[in-house]
Scaffold this motif. Sequence first.
Motif, PDB file in Angstrom:
ATOM      1  N   TYR A 163     -13.501  20.560 -28.838  1.00 36.30           N
ATOM      2  CA  TYR A 163     -13.282  19.251 -29.462  1.00 36.30           C
ATOM      3  C   TYR A 163     -14.150  19.077 -30.709  1.00 36.30           C
ATOM      4  CZ  TYR A 163     -12.751  14.131 -29.741  1.00 36.30           C
ATOM      5  OH  TYR A 163     -12.479  12.848 -30.155  1.00 36.30           O
ATOM      6  N   GLY A 164     -15.371  19.631 -30.683  1.00 40.78           N
ATOM      7  CA  GLY A 164     -16.333  19.422 -31.761  1.00 40.78           C
ATOM      8  C   GLY A 164     -16.579  20.645 -32.606  1.00 40.78           C
ATOM      9  N   MET A 178     -19.732  14.612 -33.431  1.00 43.44           N
ATOM     10  CA  MET A 178     -20.691  13.673 -32.844  1.00 43.44           C
ATOM     11  C   MET A 178     -20.296  13.277 -31.420  1.00 43.44           C
ATOM     12  SD  MET A 178     -23.120  13.331 -35.004  1.00 43.44           S
ATOM     13  CE  MET A 178     -24.000  11.868 -34.427  1.00 43.44           C
ATOM     14  N   ILE A 179     -19.004  13.344 -31.128  1.00 44.68           N
ATOM     15  CA  ILE A 179     -18.530  13.069 -29.768  1.00 44.68           C
ATOM     16  C   ILE A 179     -18.647  14.321 -28.897  1.00 44.68           C
ATOM     17  CG2 ILE A 179     -16.512  12.468 -28.364  1.00 44.68           C
ATOM     18  CD1 ILE A 179     -15.550  10.761 -30.754  1.00 44.68           C
ATOM     19  N   LEU A 185     -16.513  15.360 -20.544  1.00 42.59           N
ATOM     20  CA  LEU A 185     -16.160  14.019 -21.010  1.00 42.59           C
ATOM     21  C   LEU A 185     -14.652  13.830 -20.966  1.00 42.59           C
ATOM     22  CD1 LEU A 185     -18.437  13.762 -24.188  1.00 42.59           C
ATOM     23  CD2 LEU A 185     -18.884  12.728 -21.944  1.00 42.59           C
ATOM     24  N   GLU A 186     -14.219  12.637 -20.659  1.00 45.25           N
ATOM     25  CA  GLU A 186     -12.781  12.367 -20.624  1.00 45.25           C
ATOM     26  C   GLU A 186     -12.142  12.565 -21.988  1.00 45.25           C
ATOM     27  OE1 GLU A 186      -9.628   8.905 -19.138  1.00 45.25           O
ATOM     28  OE2 GLU A 186     -11.790   8.515 -19.128  1.00 45.25           O
ATOM     29  N   ALA A 187     -12.821  12.132 -23.048  1.00 43.83           N
ATOM     30  CA  ALA A 187     -12.259  12.245 -24.398  1.00 43.83           C
ATOM     31  C   ALA A 187     -12.015  13.686 -24.788  1.00 43.83           C
ATOM     32  CB  ALA A 187     -13.196  11.584 -25.415  1.00 43.83           C
ATOM     33  N   THR A 188     -12.958  14.569 -24.454  1.00 44.63           N
ATOM     34  CA  THR A 188     -12.822  15.974 -24.849  1.00 44.63           C
ATOM     35  C   THR A 188     -11.890  16.735 -23.905  1.00 44.63           C
ATOM     36  OG1 THR A 188     -14.846  16.500 -23.620  1.00 44.63           O
ATOM     37  CG2 THR A 188     -15.087  16.012 -25.950  1.00 44.63           C
ATOM     38  N   LYS A 216     -20.497  12.976 -14.486  1.00 45.55           N
ATOM     39  CA  LYS A 216     -20.095  11.964 -15.462  1.00 45.55           C
ATOM     40  C   LYS A 216     -18.574  11.860 -15.566  1.00 45.55           C
ATOM     41  CE  LYS A 216     -24.210  12.112 -18.413  1.00 45.55           C
ATOM     42  NZ  LYS A 216     -24.730  12.370 -19.774  1.00 45.55           N
ATOM     43  N   PHE A 217     -17.895  12.972 -15.325  1.00 42.60           N
ATOM     44  CA  PHE A 217     -16.431  12.960 -15.361  1.00 42.60           C
ATOM     45  C   PHE A 217     -15.948  13.971 -14.317  1.00 42.60           C
ATOM     46  CE2 PHE A 217     -12.328  14.146 -17.632  1.00 42.60           C
ATOM     47  CZ  PHE A 217     -11.651  13.040 -17.147  1.00 42.60           C
ATOM     48  N   PRO A 218     -15.949  13.586 -13.052  1.00 41.07           N
ATOM     49  CA  PRO A 218     -15.696  14.518 -11.952  1.00 41.07           C
ATOM     50  C   PRO A 218     -14.370  15.278 -12.040  1.00 41.07           C
ATOM     51  CG  PRO A 218     -16.556  12.434 -11.125  1.00 41.07           C
ATOM     52  CD  PRO A 218     -16.256  12.225 -12.576  1.00 41.07           C
TER      53      PRO A 218
END
Length: 290
Positions: free
Chosen positions: A114-115, A127-128, A178-181, A219-221
């Motif tokens: 993602y980054g 940054m995310i 992370l959910e976003a990634t 944090k994001f199982p």
Amino acid sequence: MKILLLQLLFLFPAFCFAQDNKVYVVLLGGQSNMAGRGQFQELTPENKARADEASKYVSIASGSKTVHPLSYSAPDKRQVNFGPELFIGIRLYEQFPNRKFLLIKEAQGGTSLYGAWHPQWTQERVMIGERDAKRQKMKLFSKHISIVKNVLDQLMNQGKQPVVIGMCWMQGEKDSRLEATASEYGENLKLLIQGYRNFLDQEDMLFVYGQINCPPRTKFPSGTDVVREQMADAVNEKNGIYMISTSMDSSWKDFPKREDNVHYNTLGQEKLGTAFGEVLIQNNRKIAVK
């Protein structure tokens, strides 16, 4: 019959020269399981001998444009860790002896697709996707592309003919946190594949990746499951995209791990590299067979 034999004798030197002139190139990218935690000193004597034999025909540029023999047993070699590249090189050499191979690898632990690895890198994305200042400055796709171009140019300047036969990718654990990634992983993987293919002007370049199987993060199982499913959905063997499937069984019998349950140990890297090598061998038409 005599005419045919004469034709073959006439063509044989030219064929041999063409083979000697070619260097078959494999790209490798990812995070820590591509960087590798395998220990060369833990290998069996037989596997050390296999690596030394392969190093006569297989070279690697890892993280830079400098090319070295593949084997990690050289006395001046500081790095004793290895990733899947060692057994990728061994299998390619054993299947195609007397061919010359070059592996060009870029791997950074703890980096996300993602980054830092995204082919359309932006400060907002990094940054995310990356949590520390060092990785937030990394542009790994463009770095790898730059090194690949430099090394391929070196080969051509030496009168060699580089032939890129595919890419191996081992990454995704960071994106699962992370959910976003995690939710974008499948689309970002397709962008990455297309980015390398566009750079090399090879729409059908073979691309092989390993499916992550790290324990879920608190944090994001569901992150590991999300990335695993998107990896499986991205497979398109008709389009030259393959996945090495892994198990979530905590015994890690398919690809053994270290005590952290994330990083593959010496045997795990042996099996992972061998699996990558087999896919490259079985699905590649660019390596001429005598």
